[in-house]
Structure formats: C-alpha cells, structure tokens
Design a protein around this motif. Structure first.
Motif, short mmCIF file in Angstrom:
data_model
loop_
_atom_site.label_atom_id
_atom_site.label_comp_id
_atom_site.label_asym_id
_atom_site.label_seq_id
_atom_site.Cartn_x
_atom_site.Cartn_y
_atom_site.Cartn_z
N THR A 1 18.19 11.18 -7.71
CA THR A 1 16.91 11.87 -7.71
C THR A 1 15.82 10.95 -7.16
N ILE A 2 14.77 11.56 -6.62
CA ILE A 2 13.66 10.78 -6.09
C ILE A 2 12.95 10.04 -7.20
N GLN A 3 12.81 10.69 -8.39
CA GLN A 3 12.17 10.02 -9.52
C GLN A 3 12.94 8.77 -9.93
N GLY A 4 14.27 8.88 -9.92
CA GLY A 4 15.09 7.73 -10.24
C GLY A 4 14.94 6.62 -9.22
N LEU A 5 14.85 7.01 -7.95
CA LEU A 5 14.63 6.02 -6.90
C LEU A 5 13.35 5.24 -7.12
N VAL A 6 12.27 5.97 -7.39
CA VAL A 6 10.97 5.32 -7.57
C VAL A 6 10.99 4.41 -8.79
N ALA A 7 11.55 4.89 -9.90
CA ALA A 7 11.60 4.09 -11.12
C ALA A 7 12.41 2.81 -10.89
N LYS A 8 13.55 2.93 -10.23
CA LYS A 8 14.38 1.75 -9.99
C LYS A 8 13.71 0.78 -9.03
N ALA A 9 13.08 1.32 -7.99
CA ALA A 9 12.40 0.45 -7.02
C ALA A 9 11.26 -0.32 -7.67
N LEU A 10 10.49 0.36 -8.53
CA LEU A 10 9.39 -0.31 -9.22
C LEU A 10 9.92 -1.34 -10.21
N ARG A 11 10.96 -0.98 -10.95
CA ARG A 11 11.51 -1.87 -11.96
C ARG A 11 12.05 -3.15 -11.34
N ASN A 12 12.64 -3.04 -10.16
CA ASN A 12 13.26 -4.20 -9.51
C ASN A 12 12.38 -4.83 -8.44
N ASN A 13 11.09 -4.44 -8.44
CA ASN A 13 10.12 -5.02 -7.51
C ASN A 13 10.54 -4.88 -6.05
N LEU A 14 11.18 -3.75 -5.74
CA LEU A 14 11.57 -3.48 -4.36
C LEU A 14 10.41 -2.93 -3.54
N ILE A 15 9.41 -2.39 -4.23
CA ILE A 15 8.22 -1.91 -3.53
C ILE A 15 6.97 -2.40 -4.27
N LEU A 16 5.92 -2.58 -3.51
CA LEU A 16 4.61 -2.91 -4.06
C LEU A 16 3.64 -1.84 -3.60
N MET A 17 3.03 -1.13 -4.56
CA MET A 17 2.17 0.00 -4.21
C MET A 17 1.03 -0.42 -3.29
N GLU A 18 0.44 -1.60 -3.54
CA GLU A 18 -0.71 -2.03 -2.75
C GLU A 18 -0.34 -2.36 -1.31
N GLU A 19 0.97 -2.46 -1.03
CA GLU A 19 1.40 -2.79 0.32
C GLU A 19 1.09 -1.64 1.28
#
Length: 210
Positions: A189-207
């Motif tokens: 799921t997209i929600q799962g993708l976002v949660a995992k990416a945030l949890r593992n610091n794979l994305i930074l929102m401010e980027e």
C-alpha cells in the motif's frame, strides 16, 4: 470528561458519541491553553487531530506535551494520515483512528473509546496494516531522486493524479513508479510505503516539499 484538540467542526460530529461525557473544551490551537485546561478540569480522555491549520504535525506536538505533563491522560489520535501512526505510538498514543473509520461506524468509535479508557491500545485494521508493512523487513535499497520525490508528495497527501500534475508526468507513469517502489520496500500500500520510508529515513520532506 473529554477534551478535543482540533481546528475545525469535524470532531463536533462526534458529540453524539460522547453524550455520557462532559466535553470541557474544543478547538484549542494554543498548547499552553490546552495544558491549562487539562490541569484545571482533569479530563479522562483527549482526542487529537494531527493537522492544525498548515501544521501537519500539530497533533503530534500536542501529544508529546500531554505525555510529558500529564502521562496518565488517555489519548486517541484521529487523522487522515496513517503514515504518522508509528510516531504517534512511539510518543505514547493510546489509540489511532482514521477519519474514514469515523464516517463508517460511530458504534466502532464508541467501542474504541471504551477500550482506551480501560487501558487498552486500539487502532483500526487499516492502521494495523500500515504498521505491519512499515515494520516488515526489506533489503537495504537506494531510492532515486524521482522515487523519493513521489513518496514525499504522497506523504503530503497528494493523490496519484495530483502527483502526476505536479511532476508533469502521466498518472500511468506515477503508478509505475509506485509499483517499483513497492517492490523495493516490500510493501503493498502507498500508506505503508510512506510510513516505512519515513521510519527508515529514506525520504526527507524538506528535500522536496516547501
């Protein structure tokens, strides 16, 4: 007694659920004001909206304040953003419900409130699914710039067509990116993708998100 922390009339639709409780305050945006009312009235339950105005993490900040100053106060987070669930429970939330859960069943909300008051931890099935996917193991991968950009836009509550419009791509191309990212991160799921990416610091929102 129940206290609301939100900035719209949305939660007021829930007042029928709380007929047996006294609602002491609603709509507070100021953390000090919220803290003062909790101190004076000593409510048994606080319902917190994640997004207040343009601050999409205001509810998490309020939750942190409550757990620091009033650790015995039971808390339920209501949100349209399941990707924040891990952070909410890490801070100390006792329940996490999606706004779509409220629309589907008021009786379910009553049950959740009762269980949280009894000391249980509660969440909807969709929230539970996001947690499972976010915590599922995956091989360490590097997301390219476009993949990170798409996930950041998804985290800011953009739909697939909206992401396509922002990035000047076709919706089919965006869907293909999501399919590839799901494979990389072992999510469905997209929600799962976002949660995992945030949890593992794979994305930074401010980027990518100003």
């Amino acid at each position: 007694m129940v206290i609301f922390f939100e900035d719209s009339d949305y939660f007021f639709q829930l007042e029928a659920v709380f007929q047996e409780y006294k609602i002491i305050a609603k709509g507070w945006r100021n953390y000090d004001q919220l803290s003062e009312h909790i101190r004076i009235y000593q409510p048994k339950l606080a319902l917190l909206d994640i997004e207040i105005g343009k601050n999409k993490e205001a509810g998490l900040e309020a939750l942190q304040l409550i757990k620091d100053r009033f650790p015995r106060l039971r808390t339920i987070v209501l949100s349209g953003y399941p990707e924040y669930v891990l952070r909410a429970f890490r801070i100390g939330a006792d329940g996490y419900l999606l706004k779509e859960d409220i629309a589907h069943s008021m009786e379910y909300i009553r049950e959740v409130i009762g269980e949280v008051k009894e000391g249980k931890i509660c969440m909807s099935n969709e929230v539970r699914r996001v947690i499972v996917e976010a915590l599922a193991p995956y091989e360490k991968v590097d997301l390219n710039t476009r993949e990170r950009q798409i996930l950041c836009l998804a985290a800011s509550d953009k739909s697939c067509p909206q992401i396509a419009q922002v990035l000047k791509l076709t919706p089919q191309t965006v869907e293909t990116y999501f399919k590839n990212i799901k494979g990389k991160l072992n999510c469905h799921t997209i929600q799962g993708l976002v949660a995992k990416a945030l949890r593992n610091n794979l994305i930074l929102m401010e980027e990518f998100i100003s």
